[in-house]
Design a protein around this motif. Structure first.
Motif, PDB file in Angstrom:
ATOM      1  N   GLY A  27      -8.513   9.793   4.021  1.00 49.59           N
ATOM      2  CA  GLY A  27      -7.747   8.605   5.083  1.00 49.59           C
ATOM      3  C   GLY A  27      -7.083   9.399   5.802  1.00 49.59           C
ATOM      4  N   GLY A  82      -8.350  -1.062   7.791  1.00 50.86           N
ATOM      5  CA  GLY A  82      -8.075  -0.403   7.538  1.00 50.86           C
ATOM      6  C   GLY A  82      -7.513   0.246   8.908  1.00 50.86           C
ATOM      7  N   GLY A  83      -5.792   0.814   8.567  1.00 47.84           N
ATOM      8  CA  GLY A  83      -5.091   1.134   9.857  1.00 47.84           C
ATOM      9  C   GLY A  83      -5.823   2.765  10.258  1.00 47.84           C
ATOM     10  N   ASN A 128     -10.280   6.148   1.396  1.00 54.73           N
ATOM     11  CA  ASN A 128     -11.613   5.362   2.306  1.00 54.73           C
ATOM     12  C   ASN A 128     -12.177   4.968   1.044  1.00 54.73           C
ATOM     13  N   ARG A 154      -1.551   2.648  -4.905  1.00 56.14           N
ATOM     14  CA  ARG A 154      -1.556   1.544  -5.389  1.00 56.14           C
ATOM     15  C   ARG A 154      -0.133   1.627  -6.013  1.00 56.14           C
ATOM     16  N   THR A 206       0.471  -0.736   0.139  1.00 55.70           N
ATOM     17  CA  THR A 206      -0.185   0.129   0.154  1.00 55.70           C
ATOM     18  C   THR A 206       1.007   1.165   0.092  1.00 55.70           C
ATOM     19  N   GLY A 208      -8.014   4.483   4.396  1.00 61.32           N
ATOM     20  CA  GLY A 208      -6.613   3.792   4.606  1.00 61.32           C
ATOM     21  C   GLY A 208      -6.043   4.915   4.912  1.00 61.32           C
ATOM     22  N   ALA A 253      -5.527  -3.401   9.485  1.00 60.82           N
ATOM     23  CA  ALA A 253      -5.173  -3.763   8.252  1.00 60.82           C
ATOM     24  C   ALA A 253      -4.946  -4.725   7.375  1.00 60.82           C
ATOM     25  N   ASP A 267     -12.775   1.173   4.571  1.00 57.31           N
ATOM     26  CA  ASP A 267     -11.698   0.644   4.529  1.00 57.31           C
ATOM     27  C   ASP A 267     -11.230   2.178   4.544  1.00 57.31           C
TER      28      ASP A 267
END
Length: 354
Positions: free
Chosen positions: A224, A295-296, A205, A51, A17, A201, A341, A199
């Protein structure tokens, strides 16, 4: 070719990621699964953008450190192409066609299905079974992307000492892990209900609606956890690294919650509400009864509680390992913290499980 066919047993899922490299190895059969090894390693800023790999050396180094930390028994790796970089289409073809004949038909009719030059294409297909309307026809899933997307990912894991065995699509990896997520809820959704996966990240999002393990709707927004990090950095005069550590460990001034954290949480809730509105605006869509945060950045204080209150739904934090056993050499507390995540990596590793 892409890798939709079943790979060898013992597969390591590698998710690359914009902020981290995540690696996980699973073993087991049916619902009896075990986490054998895992690791999460940070990436330098700008190494991966949207990505796509921009600095190969940084990514290879991060994968190598993850392999060194996890010490997986398998060297076979699965990686994922971003969903927006792939073309997926269900074809209806005669049931009598062999695999070789299906491949030849796809090549011959590629201009009907794939919107870029065929000499730049990596593709694969999978039989889905007999067509619902025509018993002499079969449904075939076609997946295609540009060869450079595949080459970049496989080159990265190969240089890091792993063998690139399978190339998947992110959406398929998420669908694969969806069953484990739904088991978190005490009651199963009925056939007219579905689950929304949010999710959150570092920079994106992603909002997915899934039913019976299949994706009905997806929406990505450039928003995010990095936005919160930037707000902390700007407001309190910290470096990017210091702001990221402060976000996780606390110790920020007293006005942080009211002036920075709460506005960010409210913005996330607005994003989720907007995605739900767009989902329902298409009409005839099954009702979303549960929200799963992944997600983190999904464990931001207050987010789950405020989202549950505003939506009126049951909201859970994703943990695909909740019903799995854990190898004694894995740090369970760290795995639980990182679990939200690790969905894509987990879905990739599940490809090799019977």
């Amino acid at each position: 070719m892409l890798g939709l066919k079943a790979p060898p047993k013992g597969l390591v899922g590698v998710d690359i990621t914009s902020a981290t490299v995540k690696l996980i190895e699973l073993k087991g059969r049916g619902l009896q699964r075990r986490v054998e090894s895992y690791a999460v390693r940070p990436l330098r800023e700008g190494a991966v953008v949207e990505r796509r790999i921009r600095n190969m050396d940084d990514v290879v180094d991060a994968i190598g450190l993850a392999v060194e930390q996890a010490r997986p028994r398998s060297r076979h790796a699965a990686v994922a192409i971003p969903s927006n970089a792939a073309i997926t289409k269900t074809l209806t073809l005669p049931s009598s066609l062999s695999d070789e004949e299906i491949e030849a038909r796809i090549r011959l009719e590629s201009d009907k299905h794939i919107p870029f030059p065929f000499n730049e294409v990596a593709f694969d297909f999978q039989r889905l079974g007999t067509n619902a309307r025509y018993p002499d026809q079969q449904d075939v899933l076609l997946v295609a992307c540009r060869q450079q997307e595949v080459a970049q990912l496989t080159d990265a894991v190969l240089r890091a000492g792993l063998e690139p065995t399978a190339v998947d699509i992110e959406a398929f990896a998420l669908e694969r892990v969806c069953g484990e997520l739904c088991r978190q809820f005490e009651q199963e959704a009925n056939e007219n209900e579905c689950v929304a996966l949010v999710d959150l990240g570092a920079n994106m999002n992603a909002f997915h609606v899934l039913q019976h393990g299949r994706t009905l709707y997806s929406r990505d927004t450039v928003f995010g956890g990095r936005k919160l990090t930037d707000q902390i950095r700007q407001r309190y005069g910290l470096s990017l690294e210091e702001a990221g550590l402060a976000k996780k460990r606390g110790g920020l001034p007293e006005d942080y919650t009211d002036q920075v954290l709460i506005p960010f949480v409210d913005a996330v809730i607005q994003q989720v509400g907007r995605s739900l509105q767009l989902y329902y605006s298409a009409g005839r869509n099954p009702t979303v009864k549960h929200l799963i945060l992944a997600g983190g950045s999904c464990v931001i204080p207050g987010l789950r509680e405020k989202l549950a209150a505003s939506s009126g739904m049951q909201v859970g934090i994703a943990n695909p390992f909740q019903h799995m056993t854990i190898n004694s050499r894995v740090n369970v507390a760290a795995l639980t913290s990182d679990a939200p995540a690790l969905l894509t990596a987990c879905g990739l590793a599940m490809r090799s499980l019977p």
